[in-house]
Write a protein that holds these residues in place. Structure first.
Motif, PDB file in Angstrom:
ATOM      1  N   LEU A  51       0.822  -1.207   0.000  1.00  0.00           N
ATOM      2  CA  LEU A  51       0.000   0.000   0.000  1.00  0.00           C
ATOM      3  C   LEU A  51       0.856   1.258   0.000  1.00  0.00           C
ATOM      4  O   LEU A  51       0.550   2.243  -0.682  1.00  0.00           O
ATOM      5  CB  LEU A  51      -0.930  -0.014   1.220  1.00  0.00           C
ATOM      6  CG  LEU A  51      -1.922   1.147   1.350  1.00  0.00           C
ATOM      7  CD1 LEU A  51      -2.809   1.238   0.120  1.00  0.00           C
ATOM      8  CD2 LEU A  51      -2.769   0.967   2.604  1.00  0.00           C
ATOM      9  N   GLY A  52       1.966   1.228   0.750  1.00  0.00           N
ATOM     10  CA  GLY A  52       2.866   2.380   0.794  1.00  0.00           C
ATOM     11  C   GLY A  52       3.502   2.672  -0.547  1.00  0.00           C
ATOM     12  O   GLY A  52       3.710   3.838  -0.912  1.00  0.00           O
ATOM     13  N   SER A  53       3.803   1.616  -1.320  1.00  0.00           N
ATOM     14  CA  SER A  53       4.359   1.811  -2.660  1.00  0.00           C
ATOM     15  C   SER A  53       3.359   2.519  -3.566  1.00  0.00           C
ATOM     16  O   SER A  53       3.726   3.432  -4.338  1.00  0.00           O
ATOM     17  CB  SER A  53       4.751   0.467  -3.271  1.00  0.00           C
ATOM     18  OG  SER A  53       5.738  -0.175  -2.490  1.00  0.00           O
ATOM     19  N   LEU A  54       2.093   2.115  -3.466  1.00  0.00           N
ATOM     20  CA  LEU A  54       1.053   2.763  -4.269  1.00  0.00           C
ATOM     21  C   LEU A  54       0.863   4.219  -3.855  1.00  0.00           C
ATOM     22  O   LEU A  54       0.695   5.106  -4.705  1.00  0.00           O
ATOM     23  CB  LEU A  54      -0.266   1.993  -4.133  1.00  0.00           C
ATOM     24  CG  LEU A  54      -0.264   0.558  -4.671  1.00  0.00           C
ATOM     25  CD1 LEU A  54      -1.591  -0.121  -4.376  1.00  0.00           C
ATOM     26  CD2 LEU A  54       0.014   0.548  -6.163  1.00  0.00           C
ATOM     27  N   VAL A  55       0.900   4.464  -2.556  1.00  0.00           N
ATOM     28  CA  VAL A  55       0.735   5.839  -2.064  1.00  0.00           C
ATOM     29  C   VAL A  55       1.924   6.700  -2.483  1.00  0.00           C
ATOM     30  O   VAL A  55       1.756   7.857  -2.892  1.00  0.00           O
ATOM     31  CB  VAL A  55       0.560   5.853  -0.533  1.00  0.00           C
ATOM     32  CG1 VAL A  55       0.538   7.280   0.007  1.00  0.00           C
ATOM     33  CG2 VAL A  55      -0.716   5.131  -0.140  1.00  0.00           C
ATOM     34  N   GLY A 123      -1.002  -2.583   8.826  1.00  0.00           N
ATOM     35  CA  GLY A 123      -0.671  -2.316   7.436  1.00  0.00           C
ATOM     36  C   GLY A 123      -1.060  -0.926   6.993  1.00  0.00           C
ATOM     37  O   GLY A 123      -0.283  -0.226   6.322  1.00  0.00           O
ATOM     38  N   ILE A 124      -2.252  -0.491   7.367  1.00  0.00           N
ATOM     39  CA  ILE A 124      -2.726   0.840   6.976  1.00  0.00           C
ATOM     40  C   ILE A 124      -1.871   1.930   7.616  1.00  0.00           C
ATOM     41  O   ILE A 124      -1.519   2.923   6.964  1.00  0.00           O
ATOM     42  CB  ILE A 124      -4.207   0.997   7.373  1.00  0.00           C
ATOM     43  CG1 ILE A 124      -5.077   0.098   6.491  1.00  0.00           C
ATOM     44  CG2 ILE A 124      -4.649   2.451   7.257  1.00  0.00           C
ATOM     45  CD1 ILE A 124      -6.532   0.070   6.899  1.00  0.00           C
ATOM     46  N   ILE A 125      -1.532   1.742   8.880  1.00  0.00           N
ATOM     47  CA  ILE A 125      -0.717   2.743   9.575  1.00  0.00           C
ATOM     48  C   ILE A 125       0.701   2.756   9.018  1.00  0.00           C
ATOM     49  O   ILE A 125       1.275   3.812   8.727  1.00  0.00           O
ATOM     50  CB  ILE A 125      -0.698   2.449  11.087  1.00  0.00           C
ATOM     51  CG1 ILE A 125      -2.097   2.600  11.679  1.00  0.00           C
ATOM     52  CG2 ILE A 125       0.278   3.375  11.807  1.00  0.00           C
ATOM     53  CD1 ILE A 125      -2.230   2.064  13.088  1.00  0.00           C
ATOM     54  N   SER A 126       1.275   1.562   8.846  1.00  0.00           N
ATOM     55  CA  SER A 126       2.651   1.474   8.357  1.00  0.00           C
ATOM     56  C   SER A 126       2.795   2.034   6.947  1.00  0.00           C
ATOM     57  O   SER A 126       3.840   2.597   6.603  1.00  0.00           O
ATOM     58  CB  SER A 126       3.108   0.010   8.385  1.00  0.00           C
ATOM     59  OG  SER A 126       4.438  -0.122   7.942  1.00  0.00           O
ATOM     60  N   ALA A 127       1.758   1.888   6.137  1.00  0.00           N
ATOM     61  CA  ALA A 127       1.824   2.364   4.751  1.00  0.00           C
ATOM     62  C   ALA A 127       2.073   3.866   4.687  1.00  0.00           C
ATOM     63  O   ALA A 127       2.781   4.344   3.788  1.00  0.00           O
ATOM     64  CB  ALA A 127       0.527   2.019   4.020  1.00  0.00           C
TER      65      ALA A 127
END
Length: 247
Positions: A51-55, A123-127
């Motif tokens: 998710l972080g890569s997409l963001v 996952g949401i927080i880490s992203a």
């Protein structure tokens, strides 16, 4: 002096009996709790990486709407307390599932699995943090190497795989190591939704035996063990990445 040594020996023996693996020992359940903590942290970190890569991609996009949504995501998730995110995800998810199940004739409460809630929350927080790390790493990539790859006719996917991704990972690894540590510590918050991870297991054991000091010390040592092992793995990854980059 002999009396002091005898008391220390008795104290150590009582401690090892309490947290050991023999009859009446709590060692197995504490190790199981550490396993749950590790699983939540690893899976949550992996989800955060995707998710972080997409963001991060959206934050560097030429599309203004994508940049705005990505900026709002990282600002919000880094600005509100992590515990609030967990509560919103858990209770909001329960409400949505109960409503959705009602359309199919189900009655009563339908709850989200606590393990899945914990993984998704981490996952949401880490992203949000990983996105900033990846964006900063991409901005550090030598532009000359990208221009050279274009000059020799590399396609977009080949350019990303052979030139951009290795450099981004090389520069991002130290920051990703820090976000991993954050994800590991955030697992202790998941106990508020009923998941029995390491800290919750230590609380239950201390309540049953009325010896909180021993169990919280043991939990701290287990957290420290996971941290040290994971830090060594990240250092090894950084070393291999530096070797491949010729550093």
């Amino acid at each position: 002096m002999r009396i002091v040594l005898d008391k220390l020996w008795v104290g150590c023996k009582n401690y090892t009996d309490l947290v050991g693996f023999g009859e009446g020992g709590w060692g197995r359940v504490l190790i199981a709790g550490a396993g749950v903590t590790s699983a939540i942290a690893v899976l949550g970190f992996l989800i955060g990486s995707i998710l972080g890569s997409l963001v991060a991609w959206a934050k560097m996009s030429p599309i203004r709407l994508a940049r705005g949504v990505a900026d709002a995501y990282t600002t919000t998730l880094r600005g509100v307390p992590d515990l609030l995110v967990i509560y919103l995800l858990y209770f909001g998810g329960n409400s949505l599932l109960s409503t959705f199940a009602g359309f199919f004739g189900a009655n009563g409460f339908v709850g989200m699995p606590t393990f899945a809630t914990g993984v998704l929350a981490i996952g949401i927080i880490s992203a949000a943090y990983q996105a900033e790390v990846l964006r900063g790493a991409f901005n550090t990539v030598a532009k000359g190497s990208i221009e050279a790859a274009h000059a020799v006719g590399m396609g977009r996917w080949l350019l990303f795989r052979r030139v951009v991704a290795p450099q981004v990972l090389h520069y991002a690894l130290p920051g990703l190591g820090n976000t991993w540590q954050l994800a590991l510590k955030e697992t202790a918050l998941i106990s508020v939704v009923g998941l029995v991870e390491l800290l919750r297991q230590a609380q239950m054991a201390s309540g049953s035996t009325r010896r909180p000091f021993e169990f919280f010390i043991t939990a701290g040592l287990l957290y420290l063990t996971i941290t040290v092992v994971s830090s060594l793995l990240f250092r090894f990854a950084e070393y291999r990445s530096a070797c491949r980059m010729g550093g």
